[in-house]
Scaffold this active site. Structure first.
Site, PDB file in Angstrom:
ATOM      1  N   ASP A   7       0.829  -1.201   0.000  1.00 19.48           N
ATOM      2  CA  ASP A   7       0.000   0.000   0.000  1.00 19.48           C
ATOM      3  C   ASP A   7       0.870   1.260   0.000  1.00 19.48           C
ATOM      4  O   ASP A   7       1.946   1.266   0.594  1.00 19.48           O
ATOM      5  CB  ASP A   7      -0.901  -0.033   1.256  1.00 19.48           C
ATOM      6  N   HIS A  28       2.421   3.475  -9.067  1.00 18.30           N
ATOM      7  CA  HIS A  28       2.308   2.032  -9.304  1.00 18.30           C
ATOM      8  C   HIS A  28       3.540   1.515 -10.068  1.00 18.30           C
ATOM      9  O   HIS A  28       4.027   0.417  -9.812  1.00 18.30           O
ATOM     10  CB  HIS A  28       1.022   1.717 -10.068  1.00 18.30           C
ATOM     11  N   LEU A  58      12.115 -19.731  -5.293  1.00 18.56           N
ATOM     12  CA  LEU A  58      11.122 -18.903  -4.582  1.00 18.56           C
ATOM     13  C   LEU A  58       9.803 -18.970  -5.337  1.00 18.56           C
ATOM     14  O   LEU A  58       9.781 -18.830  -6.563  1.00 18.56           O
ATOM     15  CB  LEU A  58      11.605 -17.450  -4.534  1.00 18.56           C
ATOM     16  N   SER A 108      -7.987  -5.546   4.751  1.00 20.78           N
ATOM     17  CA  SER A 108      -8.523  -5.233   3.412  1.00 20.78           C
ATOM     18  C   SER A 108      -8.794  -6.466   2.547  1.00 20.78           C
ATOM     19  O   SER A 108      -8.434  -6.486   1.360  1.00 20.78           O
ATOM     20  CB  SER A 108      -7.585  -4.265   2.674  1.00 20.78           C
TER      21      SER A 108
HETATM   22  C1  FPP Z   1      -2.127   0.146  -3.279  1.00 24.21           C
HETATM   23  O1  FPP Z   1      -1.624   1.455  -3.183  1.00 24.21           O
HETATM   24  C2  FPP Z   1      -1.547  -0.498  -4.426  1.00 24.21           C
HETATM   25  C3  FPP Z   1      -2.258  -1.064  -5.447  1.00 24.21           C
HETATM   26  C4  FPP Z   1      -3.706  -1.076  -5.509  1.00 24.21           C
HETATM   27  C5  FPP Z   1      -1.573  -1.660  -6.575  1.00 24.21           C
HETATM   28  C6  FPP Z   1      -0.347  -2.425  -6.192  1.00 24.21           C
HETATM   29  C7  FPP Z   1       0.466  -2.611  -7.387  1.00 24.21           C
HETATM   30  C8  FPP Z   1       1.806  -2.624  -7.431  1.00 24.21           C
HETATM   31  C9  FPP Z   1       2.682  -2.490  -6.277  1.00 24.21           C
HETATM   32  C10 FPP Z   1       2.510  -2.736  -8.691  1.00 24.21           C
HETATM   33  C11 FPP Z   1       2.556  -4.158  -9.116  1.00 24.21           C
HETATM   34  C12 FPP Z   1       1.371  -4.320  -9.907  1.00 24.21           C
HETATM   35  C13 FPP Z   1       1.271  -5.020 -10.983  1.00 24.21           C
HETATM   36  C14 FPP Z   1       0.105  -4.709 -11.808  1.00 24.21           C
HETATM   37  C15 FPP Z   1       2.254  -6.049 -11.394  1.00 24.21           C
HETATM   38  P1  FPP Z   1      -2.637   2.655  -3.304  1.00 24.21           P
HETATM   39  O2  FPP Z   1      -2.807   2.983  -4.740  1.00 24.21           O
HETATM   40  O3  FPP Z   1      -3.912   2.320  -2.602  1.00 24.21           O
HETATM   41  O4  FPP Z   1      -1.874   3.775  -2.550  1.00 24.21           O
HETATM   42  P2  FPP Z   1      -2.512   4.931  -1.658  1.00 24.21           P
HETATM   43  O5  FPP Z   1      -3.098   4.253  -0.450  1.00 24.21           O
HETATM   44  O6  FPP Z   1      -1.317   5.761  -1.301  1.00 24.21           O
HETATM   45  O7  FPP Z   1      -3.497   5.669  -2.494  1.00 24.21           O
END
Ligand code: FPP
Length: 243
Positions: free
Chosen positions: A16, A33, A127, A185
Protein backbone atom coordinates in the site's frame (compact mmCIF):
# COMPACT_ATOMS: atom_id res chain seq x y z
CA UNK A 1 29.00 -13.51 17.40
CA UNK A 2 26.01 -12.51 15.29
CA UNK A 3 22.89 -14.66 15.42
CA UNK A 4 21.13 -15.29 12.10
CA UNK A 5 17.56 -14.00 12.03
CA UNK A 6 14.61 -16.40 12.02
CA UNK A 7 13.46 -16.13 8.42
CA UNK A 8 9.75 -16.72 7.80
CA UNK A 9 9.11 -19.37 5.16
CA UNK A 10 6.13 -17.49 3.70
CA UNK A 11 5.84 -13.69 3.65
CA UNK A 12 2.69 -11.99 2.35
CA UNK A 13 2.52 -8.26 1.62
CA UNK A 14 -0.21 -5.65 1.14
CA UNK A 15 1.75 -3.22 -1.03
CA UNK A 16 0.00 0.00 0.00
CA UNK A 17 1.01 3.61 -0.56
CA UNK A 18 1.81 3.93 -4.26
CA UNK A 19 -0.79 6.67 -4.75
CA UNK A 20 0.52 8.77 -1.85
CA UNK A 21 4.11 8.28 -3.02
CA UNK A 22 3.13 9.76 -6.40
CA UNK A 23 0.97 12.54 -4.92
CA UNK A 24 3.83 13.77 -2.75
CA UNK A 25 5.84 14.24 -5.93
CA UNK A 26 2.97 15.85 -7.88
CA UNK A 27 2.93 12.83 -10.19
CA UNK A 28 -0.04 10.84 -11.51
CA UNK A 29 -1.02 7.81 -9.38
CA UNK A 30 0.15 5.46 -12.09
CA UNK A 31 3.72 6.75 -11.64
CA UNK A 32 3.44 5.44 -8.07
CA UNK A 33 2.31 2.03 -9.30
CA UNK A 34 5.25 1.94 -11.76
CA UNK A 35 7.59 2.68 -8.88
CA UNK A 36 5.74 -0.08 -7.02
CA UNK A 37 6.82 -2.58 -9.65
CA UNK A 38 10.48 -1.55 -9.07
CA UNK A 39 9.98 -2.02 -5.34
CA UNK A 40 8.44 -5.44 -5.93
CA UNK A 41 11.41 -6.51 -8.09
CA UNK A 42 13.80 -5.46 -5.28
CA UNK A 43 11.69 -7.24 -2.67
CA UNK A 44 11.58 -10.50 -4.66
CA UNK A 45 15.38 -10.50 -4.94
CA UNK A 46 15.83 -9.67 -1.26
CA UNK A 47 13.45 -12.45 -0.21
CA UNK A 48 15.26 -15.00 -2.39
CA UNK A 49 18.63 -13.90 -0.95
CA UNK A 50 17.33 -14.28 2.62
CA UNK A 51 15.99 -17.79 2.04
CA UNK A 52 12.27 -16.97 2.06
CA UNK A 53 10.44 -19.79 0.26
CA UNK A 54 7.17 -18.09 -0.66
CA UNK A 55 6.30 -14.43 -1.27
CA UNK A 56 2.66 -13.47 -1.83
CA UNK A 57 1.70 -9.94 -2.87
CA UNK A 58 -1.64 -8.17 -3.23
CA UNK A 59 -1.47 -6.43 -6.62
CA UNK A 60 -5.15 -5.87 -7.50
CA UNK A 61 -8.12 -6.50 -5.25
CA UNK A 62 -11.67 -7.45 -6.19
CA UNK A 63 -12.59 -3.96 -4.92
CA UNK A 64 -9.98 -2.10 -7.02
CA UNK A 65 -12.39 -2.14 -9.99
CA UNK A 66 -14.12 0.75 -8.21
CA UNK A 67 -11.11 3.03 -8.81
CA UNK A 68 -11.18 5.61 -11.64
CA UNK A 69 -11.33 3.86 -15.02
CA UNK A 70 -7.96 5.24 -16.17
CA UNK A 71 -6.23 3.88 -13.05
CA UNK A 72 -7.82 0.44 -13.55
CA UNK A 73 -6.81 0.28 -17.22
CA UNK A 74 -3.36 1.63 -16.29
CA UNK A 75 -2.89 -1.18 -13.75
CA UNK A 76 -3.95 -3.78 -16.35
CA UNK A 77 -1.44 -2.35 -18.84
CA UNK A 78 1.23 -2.22 -16.16
CA UNK A 79 0.70 -5.89 -15.40
CA UNK A 80 1.07 -6.82 -19.08
CA UNK A 81 4.17 -4.61 -19.39
CA UNK A 82 5.71 -5.95 -16.18
CA UNK A 83 5.18 -9.54 -17.27
CA UNK A 84 6.91 -8.90 -20.62
CA UNK A 85 9.84 -7.19 -18.90
CA UNK A 86 10.27 -9.23 -15.73
CA UNK A 87 9.48 -12.86 -16.60
CA UNK A 88 12.77 -13.63 -18.43
CA UNK A 89 14.80 -12.46 -15.39
CA UNK A 90 12.47 -14.18 -12.90
CA UNK A 91 12.93 -17.35 -14.90
CA UNK A 92 16.74 -17.03 -14.64
CA UNK A 93 16.52 -16.24 -10.91
CA UNK A 94 14.61 -19.43 -10.07
CA UNK A 95 11.31 -17.72 -9.24
CA UNK A 96 8.08 -19.63 -9.90
CA UNK A 97 5.08 -17.38 -10.58
CA UNK A 98 1.48 -18.11 -9.67
CA UNK A 99 -1.47 -15.76 -10.16
CA UNK A 100 -4.20 -16.12 -7.58
CA UNK A 101 -7.62 -14.58 -8.16
CA UNK A 102 -10.67 -14.57 -10.38
CA UNK A 103 -9.60 -14.75 -14.00
CA UNK A 104 -13.10 -14.48 -15.46
CA UNK A 105 -13.14 -10.69 -14.99
CA UNK A 106 -9.87 -10.16 -16.86
CA UNK A 107 -9.36 -9.56 -20.59
CA UNK A 108 -8.25 -12.48 -22.75
CA UNK A 109 -4.91 -10.71 -23.32
CA UNK A 110 -4.21 -10.43 -19.60
CA UNK A 111 -5.35 -14.02 -18.99
CA UNK A 112 -3.04 -15.31 -21.74
CA UNK A 113 -0.16 -13.34 -20.20
CA UNK A 114 -0.76 -14.94 -16.79
CA UNK A 115 -0.79 -18.47 -18.24
CA UNK A 116 2.39 -17.79 -20.25
CA UNK A 117 4.22 -16.42 -17.20
CA UNK A 118 3.17 -19.40 -15.06
CA UNK A 119 4.20 -21.87 -17.76
CA UNK A 120 7.55 -20.16 -18.40
CA UNK A 121 8.54 -20.38 -14.72
CA UNK A 122 6.92 -23.73 -13.86
CA UNK A 123 10.26 -25.54 -13.43
CA UNK A 124 11.65 -23.04 -10.91
CA UNK A 125 12.07 -23.98 -7.26
CA UNK A 126 14.04 -21.20 -5.50
CA UNK A 127 11.12 -18.90 -4.58
CA UNK A 128 7.37 -19.09 -5.21
CA UNK A 129 5.91 -15.67 -6.05
CA UNK A 130 2.11 -15.54 -5.75
CA UNK A 131 0.63 -12.42 -7.29
CA UNK A 132 -2.92 -11.92 -6.03
CA UNK A 133 -4.69 -10.21 -8.90
CA UNK A 134 -8.44 -9.61 -9.01
CA UNK A 135 -8.34 -11.34 -5.64
CA UNK A 136 -10.38 -11.03 -2.47
CA UNK A 137 -10.28 -13.27 0.60
CA UNK A 138 -14.07 -13.51 0.71
CA UNK A 139 -14.22 -14.38 -2.99
CA UNK A 140 -11.68 -17.17 -2.42
CA UNK A 141 -13.61 -18.73 0.48
CA UNK A 142 -16.91 -18.46 -1.42
CA UNK A 143 -15.55 -19.90 -4.68
CA UNK A 144 -13.94 -22.80 -2.79
CA UNK A 145 -17.22 -23.61 -0.99
CA UNK A 146 -19.18 -23.33 -4.26
CA UNK A 147 -16.82 -25.65 -6.13
CA UNK A 148 -16.98 -28.28 -3.35
CA UNK A 149 -20.79 -28.02 -3.26
CA UNK A 150 -20.98 -28.38 -7.06
CA UNK A 151 -18.92 -31.59 -6.80
CA UNK A 152 -21.05 -32.82 -3.90
CA UNK A 153 -18.03 -32.94 -1.60
CA UNK A 154 -18.19 -32.29 2.15
CA UNK A 155 -17.11 -28.85 3.33
CA UNK A 156 -14.35 -29.23 5.92
CA UNK A 157 -11.33 -27.12 6.84
CA UNK A 158 -9.11 -29.45 4.83
CA UNK A 159 -11.35 -29.61 1.75
CA UNK A 160 -11.82 -25.82 1.75
CA UNK A 161 -8.06 -25.31 1.99
CA UNK A 162 -7.58 -27.63 -0.96
CA UNK A 163 -10.13 -25.77 -3.09
CA UNK A 164 -8.72 -22.31 -2.43
CA UNK A 165 -6.35 -20.34 -4.61
CA UNK A 166 -3.39 -20.74 -2.25
CA UNK A 167 -3.62 -24.52 -1.79
CA UNK A 168 -0.18 -24.98 -3.39
CA UNK A 169 1.65 -23.25 -0.49
CA UNK A 170 1.61 -23.36 3.32
CA UNK A 171 -0.12 -20.48 5.13
CA UNK A 172 1.82 -17.21 5.51
CA UNK A 173 4.00 -16.87 8.60
CA UNK A 174 4.34 -13.10 8.31
CA UNK A 175 1.91 -10.60 6.77
CA UNK A 176 3.32 -7.12 6.15
CA UNK A 177 1.24 -4.09 5.27
CA UNK A 178 3.03 -0.95 4.14
CA UNK A 179 1.60 2.57 3.92
CA UNK A 180 0.69 3.09 7.58
CA UNK A 181 -2.84 1.64 7.56
CA UNK A 182 -3.63 -1.17 10.01
CA UNK A 183 -6.24 -3.32 8.35
CA UNK A 184 -6.43 -6.55 6.37
CA UNK A 185 -8.52 -5.23 3.41
CA UNK A 186 -9.87 -8.65 2.37
CA UNK A 187 -6.38 -10.18 1.91
CA UNK A 188 -5.76 -13.86 2.76
CA UNK A 189 -8.61 -13.95 5.30
CA UNK A 190 -8.50 -17.72 5.67
CA UNK A 191 -4.77 -18.26 5.33
CA UNK A 192 -3.61 -15.56 7.77
CA UNK A 193 -5.35 -17.18 10.77
CA UNK A 194 -2.03 -17.68 12.62
CA UNK A 195 0.21 -15.23 10.78
CA UNK A 196 2.22 -12.58 12.59
CA UNK A 197 1.42 -9.04 11.38
CA UNK A 198 3.85 -6.18 10.84
CA UNK A 199 2.58 -2.74 9.83
CA UNK A 200 5.13 -0.41 8.28
CA UNK A 201 4.72 3.34 7.85
CA UNK A 202 6.85 3.22 4.71
CA UNK A 203 4.98 3.71 1.46
CA UNK A 204 5.38 0.66 -0.78
CA UNK A 205 7.83 2.30 -3.24
CA UNK A 206 10.05 3.15 -0.24
CA UNK A 207 9.93 -0.35 1.26
CA UNK A 208 13.54 -1.42 0.76
CA UNK A 209 15.82 -4.19 2.06
CA UNK A 210 16.31 -2.49 5.43
CA UNK A 211 12.53 -2.26 5.95
CA UNK A 212 12.19 -5.93 5.01
CA UNK A 213 14.94 -6.84 7.50
CA UNK A 214 13.15 -4.84 10.23
CA UNK A 215 9.94 -6.77 9.56
CA UNK A 216 11.81 -10.09 9.63
CA UNK A 217 13.50 -9.09 12.91
CA UNK A 218 10.08 -8.18 14.42
CA UNK A 219 8.79 -11.58 13.31
CA UNK A 220 11.78 -13.28 14.97
CA UNK A 221 11.01 -11.55 18.28
CA UNK A 222 7.43 -12.86 18.44
CA UNK A 223 6.35 -15.99 20.28
CA UNK A 224 4.02 -17.99 18.04
CA UNK A 225 1.71 -20.04 20.21
CA UNK A 226 -0.93 -21.31 17.76
CA UNK A 227 -3.50 -21.34 20.59
CA UNK A 228 -1.19 -23.04 23.12
CA UNK A 229 0.33 -21.55 26.29
CA UNK A 230 3.80 -20.08 26.49
CA UNK A 231 4.95 -22.98 28.70
CA UNK A 232 3.87 -25.50 26.08
CA UNK A 233 5.87 -23.72 23.40
CA UNK A 234 9.14 -23.14 25.28
CA UNK A 235 11.53 -26.10 25.50
CA UNK A 236 11.36 -27.77 28.93
CA UNK A 237 13.98 -26.49 31.39
CA UNK A 238 16.74 -29.05 31.98
CA UNK A 239 16.77 -30.49 35.50
CA UNK A 240 19.28 -28.24 37.43
CA UNK A 241 20.39 -31.15 39.68
CA UNK A 242 20.54 -34.24 37.53
CA UNK A 243 20.88 -37.56 39.21
C1 FPP B 1 -2.13 0.15 -3.28
O1 FPP B 1 -1.62 1.46 -3.18
C2 FPP B 1 -1.55 -0.50 -4.43
C3 FPP B 1 -2.26 -1.06 -5.45
C4 FPP B 1 -3.71 -1.08 -5.51
C5 FPP B 1 -1.57 -1.66 -6.58
C6 FPP B 1 -0.35 -2.43 -6.19
C7 FPP B 1 0.47 -2.61 -7.39
C8 FPP B 1 1.81 -2.62 -7.43
C9 FPP B 1 2.68 -2.49 -6.28
C10 FPP B 1 2.51 -2.74 -8.69
C11 FPP B 1 2.56 -4.16 -9.12
C12 FPP B 1 1.37 -4.32 -9.91
C13 FPP B 1 1.27 -5.02 -10.98
C14 FPP B 1 0.10 -4.71 -11.81
C15 FPP B 1 2.25 -6.05 -11.39
P1 FPP B 1 -2.64 2.65 -3.30
O2 FPP B 1 -2.81 2.98 -4.74
O3 FPP B 1 -3.91 2.32 -2.60
O4 FPP B 1 -1.87 3.78 -2.55
P2 FPP B 1 -2.51 4.93 -1.66
O5 FPP B 1 -3.10 4.25 -0.45
O6 FPP B 1 -1.32 5.76 -1.30
O7 FPP B 1 -3.50 5.67 -2.49
Amino acid sequence: MSVSPVVPHHIAIVMDGNGRWAKRRFLPRLAGHKQGVDSLRRCVRACAERGVGVLTVFAFSSENWNRPADEVSGLMELLALALGREVPQLKKDGVRLYFVGERAGLSQKVRDGLVQAETATAENTRLVLNVCFNYGGRWDIAQAAASLAARGEPITEASLHGAMGMSHVPDPDLVIRTGGEMRISNFLLWQSAYAEFVFSDRLWPDFDESALDEAIAAFGSRERRFGKTSEQILPAHPDPMPG
